[in-house]
Write a protein that holds these residues in place. Structure first.
Motif, mmCIF file in Angstrom:
data_model
loop_
_atom_site.group_PDB
_atom_site.id
_atom_site.type_symbol
_atom_site.label_atom_id
_atom_site.label_comp_id
_atom_site.label_asym_id
_atom_site.label_seq_id
_atom_site.Cartn_x
_atom_site.Cartn_y
_atom_site.Cartn_z
ATOM 1 N N GLU A 267 -9.115 12.066 6.611
ATOM 2 C CA GLU A 267 -9.853 13.221 6.119
ATOM 3 C C GLU A 267 -9.692 13.310 4.605
ATOM 4 O O GLU A 267 -8.572 13.419 4.103
ATOM 5 N N PRO A 268 -10.795 13.247 3.870
ATOM 6 C CA PRO A 268 -10.681 13.345 2.410
ATOM 7 C C PRO A 268 -10.345 14.783 1.996
ATOM 8 O O PRO A 268 -10.589 15.704 2.780
ATOM 9 N N PRO A 269 -9.739 14.943 0.810
ATOM 10 C CA PRO A 269 -9.527 13.966 -0.251
ATOM 11 C C PRO A 269 -8.365 13.009 0.044
ATOM 12 O O PRO A 269 -7.361 13.395 0.614
ATOM 13 N N PHE A 270 -8.527 11.750 -0.394
ATOM 14 C CA PHE A 270 -7.463 10.758 -0.318
ATOM 15 C C PHE A 270 -7.774 9.656 -1.327
ATOM 16 O O PHE A 270 -8.888 9.583 -1.867
ATOM 17 N N ALA A 271 -6.773 8.819 -1.580
ATOM 18 C CA ALA A 271 -6.922 7.719 -2.532
ATOM 19 C C ALA A 271 -6.652 6.403 -1.831
ATOM 20 O O ALA A 271 -5.830 6.325 -0.913
ATOM 21 N N VAL A 272 -7.352 5.349 -2.269
ATOM 22 C CA VAL A 272 -7.164 4.027 -1.685
ATOM 23 C C VAL A 272 -6.941 3.010 -2.787
ATOM 24 O O VAL A 272 -7.285 3.227 -3.955
ATOM 25 N N LEU A 273 -6.361 1.896 -2.387
ATOM 26 C CA LEU A 273 -6.249 0.753 -3.271
ATOM 27 C C LEU A 273 -6.782 -0.459 -2.532
ATOM 28 O O LEU A 273 -6.284 -0.815 -1.460
ATOM 29 N N ASP A 274 -7.804 -1.075 -3.103
ATOM 30 C CA ASP A 274 -8.397 -2.287 -2.533
ATOM 31 C C ASP A 274 -7.519 -3.475 -2.941
ATOM 32 O O ASP A 274 -7.514 -3.900 -4.101
ATOM 33 N N MET A 275 -6.772 -4.005 -1.985
ATOM 34 C CA MET A 275 -5.785 -5.037 -2.304
ATOM 35 C C MET A 275 -6.429 -6.356 -2.732
ATOM 36 O O MET A 275 -5.871 -7.081 -3.566
ATOM 37 N N ASP A 276 -7.583 -6.680 -2.182
ATOM 38 C CA ASP A 276 -8.266 -7.892 -2.628
ATOM 39 C C ASP A 276 -8.638 -7.785 -4.108
ATOM 40 O O ASP A 276 -8.486 -8.748 -4.871
ATOM 41 N N ARG B 178 4.433 10.862 -6.865
ATOM 42 C CA ARG B 178 4.325 12.237 -6.375
ATOM 43 C C ARG B 178 4.743 12.327 -4.909
ATOM 44 O O ARG B 178 5.429 13.265 -4.512
ATOM 45 N N GLY B 179 4.332 11.353 -4.122
ATOM 46 C CA GLY B 179 4.673 11.362 -2.705
ATOM 47 C C GLY B 179 6.164 11.202 -2.443
ATOM 48 O O GLY B 179 6.657 11.600 -1.398
ATOM 49 N N PHE C 76 -2.408 12.477 -5.914
ATOM 50 C CA PHE C 76 -2.345 12.120 -4.498
ATOM 51 C C PHE C 76 -0.928 11.694 -4.136
ATOM 52 O O PHE C 76 -0.256 11.008 -4.901
ATOM 53 N N ALA C 77 -0.501 12.098 -2.946
ATOM 54 C CA ALA C 77 0.852 11.789 -2.492
ATOM 55 C C ALA C 77 0.967 10.379 -1.925
ATOM 56 O O ALA C 77 2.072 9.871 -1.773
ATOM 57 N N ALA C 78 -0.169 9.754 -1.611
ATOM 58 C CA ALA C 78 -0.123 8.430 -0.996
ATOM 59 C C ALA C 78 -1.328 7.608 -1.425
ATOM 60 O O ALA C 78 -2.373 8.152 -1.806
#
Length: 391
Positions: free
Chosen positions: A15-24, A384-385, A365-367
């Motif tokens: 469920e947003p809001p959230f943050a992602v990191l595209d590892m590729d 922060r997390g 963002f915590a994660a």
């Protein structure tokens, strides 16, 4: 699948809001940075990452060695968790942290603090620490022209000329409580200013950067030579993501600092010498439709540090074709977005954003949810997390 479909599928359970990191994307960016460094190690700037798990992954990559921290308390924490070879990029006046540094064998061995004046040395020695403190000398790498009437570059150290650097290096050598182990000169006007900009401004930037680079090659080389007459330097650090290949070409440089390039935020789209892939993104949900060509997302007021202006706002990235309302911008609790793409968005859909800078996103963002292809494979805490805020 396009990137939007892939990211929506990977995060459908969140469920947003959230943050992602595209590892590729991160691995691709890292490989390109290492190639640009031409065999010299990259010291990763922690302020651009702000996630301990990712710092550990980056440090495990070939061509990356050492951390450039932004505060001494952060450096102490990182070393306490097992990281090593940490340079604090900015001077400290934190007496409590300095006492902790001088009271710990591992920390005193693995952490180097920044100085640029006798006052910094006076502060350290006034604490009568039981262990000798490693220090790095910060040098002004800014560019001046027209008799000093024009300046480009961060306002950092007052030390600019070889004679000044040699004098304070000799002064450090006389102090029993400190030991000079490194030298740093950060050319912000080259590393942090994009040159791929159209029109007169872009031509002015390129003119400035070329002359600054030529001037700095000579001056930095002379400074390093002068300081090495006094101290046995372990490292000479320079540069940043935007200048890796230029900085490492200098004979005097032993390592380059970089961090933003791993995430490739919006401000790093404007360089002619390299391209990267956006790796760090955050998603906000559509919560209103005030008009057919307008959607409102929850939150979004995450401006980047620096001189205020439109370039400091996050970029509505996916779907393409959305922009800010001129009177509202990015709001504290809601952000209206305009554009044709709004017509196809419904309540609950995600709008994906890129932050203007790199690590500052992690303060919100915590994660971070790590994405491999069209799957989230892991969730890792940001600073922060982990309950760690250093500024």
């Amino acid at each position: 699948m396009d990137d939007r479909q892939r990211l929506d599928r990977a995060t459908a359970h969140l469920e947003p809001p959230f943050a992602v990191l595209d590892m590729d994307a991160l691995r691709s960016n890292a490989a390109a940075m290492v190639r640009r460094a031409r065999g010299k190690p990259i010291r990763v700037a922690s302020k651009s990452i702000r996630c301990r798990a990712l710092l550990e992954r980056v440090l495990a990559m070939d061509g990356v060695s050492g951390v450039m921290a932004f505060t001494l308390p952060e450096a102490l924490w990182l070393v306490s968790t097992g990281l090593r070879n940490v340079l604090v990029a900015y001077p400290t006046a934190d007496r409590t942290a300095l006492r902790a540094l001088g009271s710990d064998d591992v920390a005193a061995r693995e952490i180097t603090v920044m100085v640029d004046s006798p006052e910094h040395l006076d502060l350290i020695e006034s604490l009568r620490l039981p262990r000798r403190i490693r220090v790095c000398l910060d040098i002004d790498a800014g560019f001046t022209a027209f008799g000093g009437k024009f300046r480009a570059g961060a306002l950092r150290s007052p030390i600019r000329e070889p004679e000044q650097a040699a004098e304070i290096a000799a002064h450090i050598a006389e102090r029993p409580g400190v030991r000079l182990t490194g030298l740093m000169a950060y050319e912000a006007q080259i590393a942090g200013v994009g040159d791929d900009v159209p029109g007169p401004y872009g031509r002015a930037v390129r003119w400035m950067q070329e002359r600054s680079r030529r001037e700095l090659i000579v001056r930095r080389g002379r400074i390093v030579q002068a300081v090495r007459q006094v101290a046995d330097l372990e490292f000479v650090n320079g540069g940043g993501t935007g200048s890796i290949e230029k900085t490492t070409a200098e004979r005097a440089i032993t390592e380059v600092a970089a961090g933003s390039g791993f995430f490739h935020p919006r401000l790093f789209d404007f360089y002619r010498g390299f391209t990267g892939r956006p790796a760090a993104l955050f998603a906000l949900p559509v919560v209103r439709k005030p008009a057919p060509d307008v959607v409102t997302v929850l939150g979004g007021g995450y401006p980047a540090s620096g001189a205020p202006g439109p370039t400091r706002l996050p970029q509505p990235y996916l779907p393409p074709g959305l922009g800010y309302h001129p009177d509202e911008g990015a709001g504290e609790v809601q952000t209206p977005l305009l554009g044709e793409a709004a017509a196809d968005l419904r309540l609950g859909d995600r709008v994906w954003f890129r932050h203007a800078k790199a690590g500052e996103m992690c303060e919100r963002f915590a994660a971070l949810h790590l994405v491999e292809g069209d799957r989230v494979t892991e969730e890792v805490p940001t600073y922060r997390g982990e309950g760690m805020t250093f500024l």
